[in-house]
Design a protein around this motif. Structure first.
Motif, short mmCIF file in Angstrom:
data_model
loop_
_atom_site.label_atom_id
_atom_site.label_comp_id
_atom_site.label_asym_id
_atom_site.label_seq_id
_atom_site.Cartn_x
_atom_site.Cartn_y
_atom_site.Cartn_z
N ILE A 1 -45.78 -34.11 -63.37
CA ILE A 1 -46.23 -32.85 -62.79
C ILE A 1 -47.42 -32.34 -63.59
O ILE A 1 -47.59 -32.69 -64.76
N VAL A 2 -48.22 -31.51 -62.95
CA VAL A 2 -49.32 -30.84 -63.63
C VAL A 2 -48.94 -29.38 -63.74
O VAL A 2 -48.65 -28.72 -62.73
N ILE A 3 -48.91 -28.87 -64.96
CA ILE A 3 -48.61 -27.46 -65.18
C ILE A 3 -49.87 -26.67 -64.81
O ILE A 3 -50.95 -26.98 -65.31
N PRO A 4 -49.74 -25.66 -63.95
CA PRO A 4 -50.92 -24.90 -63.53
C PRO A 4 -51.70 -24.33 -64.72
O PRO A 4 -51.11 -23.94 -65.74
N ARG A 5 -53.02 -24.30 -64.59
CA ARG A 5 -53.91 -23.85 -65.67
C ARG A 5 -53.52 -22.48 -66.21
O ARG A 5 -53.47 -22.27 -67.43
N GLU A 6 -53.23 -21.53 -65.33
CA GLU A 6 -52.90 -20.18 -65.78
C GLU A 6 -51.67 -20.19 -66.69
O GLU A 6 -51.63 -19.48 -67.69
N ILE A 7 -50.71 -21.02 -66.38
CA ILE A 7 -49.51 -21.10 -67.21
C ILE A 7 -49.81 -21.82 -68.52
O ILE A 7 -49.34 -21.42 -69.59
N ARG A 8 -50.60 -22.92 -68.47
CA ARG A 8 -50.99 -23.60 -69.72
C ARG A 8 -51.72 -22.63 -70.65
O ARG A 8 -51.46 -22.60 -71.86
N GLU A 9 -52.64 -21.84 -70.09
CA GLU A 9 -53.38 -20.88 -70.91
C GLU A 9 -52.46 -19.79 -71.46
O GLU A 9 -52.58 -19.40 -72.63
N MET A 10 -51.53 -19.32 -70.65
CA MET A 10 -50.60 -18.28 -71.06
C MET A 10 -49.80 -18.71 -72.29
O MET A 10 -49.55 -17.92 -73.20
N PHE A 11 -49.42 -19.99 -72.33
CA PHE A 11 -48.58 -20.49 -73.42
C PHE A 11 -49.33 -21.35 -74.43
O PHE A 11 -48.73 -21.92 -75.34
N GLY A 12 -50.64 -21.45 -74.28
CA GLY A 12 -51.44 -22.22 -75.23
C GLY A 12 -51.11 -23.70 -75.22
O GLY A 12 -51.13 -24.36 -76.25
N ILE A 13 -50.78 -24.23 -74.05
CA ILE A 13 -50.44 -25.65 -73.94
C ILE A 13 -51.74 -26.44 -73.80
O ILE A 13 -52.54 -26.20 -72.90
N GLU A 14 -51.93 -27.38 -74.72
CA GLU A 14 -53.14 -28.20 -74.77
C GLU A 14 -52.80 -29.67 -74.53
O GLU A 14 -51.66 -30.08 -74.77
N PRO A 15 -53.78 -30.47 -74.12
CA PRO A 15 -53.53 -31.91 -73.98
C PRO A 15 -52.96 -32.49 -75.28
O PRO A 15 -53.43 -32.15 -76.37
N GLY A 16 -51.94 -33.30 -75.16
CA GLY A 16 -51.32 -33.91 -76.33
C GLY A 16 -50.16 -33.12 -76.90
O GLY A 16 -49.43 -33.63 -77.75
N ASP A 17 -49.98 -31.86 -76.48
CA ASP A 17 -48.85 -31.07 -76.97
C ASP A 17 -47.54 -31.72 -76.52
O ASP A 17 -47.46 -32.31 -75.45
N SER A 18 -46.53 -31.55 -77.33
CA SER A 18 -45.21 -32.07 -77.01
C SER A 18 -44.37 -30.93 -76.43
O SER A 18 -44.37 -29.82 -76.96
N LEU A 19 -43.65 -31.22 -75.35
CA LEU A 19 -42.80 -30.24 -74.70
C LEU A 19 -41.36 -30.75 -74.69
O LEU A 19 -41.12 -31.94 -74.63
N ILE A 20 -40.43 -29.82 -74.76
CA ILE A 20 -39.01 -30.15 -74.69
C ILE A 20 -38.48 -29.61 -73.36
O ILE A 20 -38.74 -28.45 -73.02
N LEU A 21 -37.77 -30.45 -72.61
CA LEU A 21 -37.20 -30.03 -71.34
C LEU A 21 -35.68 -29.90 -71.49
O LEU A 21 -35.03 -30.79 -72.02
N PHE A 22 -35.18 -28.77 -71.02
CA PHE A 22 -33.74 -28.52 -70.99
C PHE A 22 -33.33 -28.53 -69.53
O PHE A 22 -34.00 -27.92 -68.70
N ALA A 23 -32.25 -29.20 -69.19
CA ALA A 23 -31.84 -29.29 -67.79
C ALA A 23 -30.37 -28.95 -67.62
O ALA A 23 -29.53 -29.32 -68.44
N ASP A 24 -30.09 -28.21 -66.58
CA ASP A 24 -28.74 -27.83 -66.20
C ASP A 24 -28.69 -27.92 -64.68
O ASP A 24 -29.50 -27.28 -64.00
N THR A 25 -27.77 -28.70 -64.14
CA THR A 25 -27.74 -28.91 -62.69
C THR A 25 -27.51 -27.62 -61.91
O THR A 25 -27.90 -27.53 -60.75
N LYS A 26 -26.93 -26.59 -62.52
CA LYS A 26 -26.71 -25.32 -61.83
C LYS A 26 -27.83 -24.32 -62.07
O LYS A 26 -28.13 -23.50 -61.20
N LYS A 27 -28.43 -24.34 -63.25
CA LYS A 27 -29.42 -23.33 -63.61
C LYS A 27 -30.86 -23.79 -63.47
O LYS A 27 -31.77 -22.99 -63.41
#
Length: 68
Positions: free
Chosen positions: A20-46
């Motif tokens: 997926i591509v994270i929208p630019r506005e959201i990347r800028e809001m959180f300071g997400i840059e190319p090469g940053d590492s992200l952690i995904l948390f998943a819950d089938t209900k939430k």
């Protein structure tokens, strides 16, 4: 100085490789840059949550303290 938005909504389309591509506005809001590492948390209900890994590292360091 323009106030930084604290909330927004965006959409992302899942590509053929499951990417997926994270929208630019959201990347800028959180300071997400190319090469940053992200952690995904998943819950089938939430749903799926995404955090920058450096945020999790900072929280762990605060919680665990300095060994020295």
């Amino acid at each position: 100085m323009k106030a930084k938005k604290s909330k927004t909504v965006g959409t992302a389309t899942v590509g053929a490789k499951g990417q997926i591509v994270i929208p630019r506005e959201i990347r800028e809001m959180f300071g997400i840059e190319p090469g940053d590492s992200l952690i995904l948390f998943a819950d089938t209900k939430k749903g799926i949550g995404i955090l920058k890994s450096d945020f999790v590292t900072e929280m762990a360091e605060k919680e665990l303290g300095d060994d020295e």
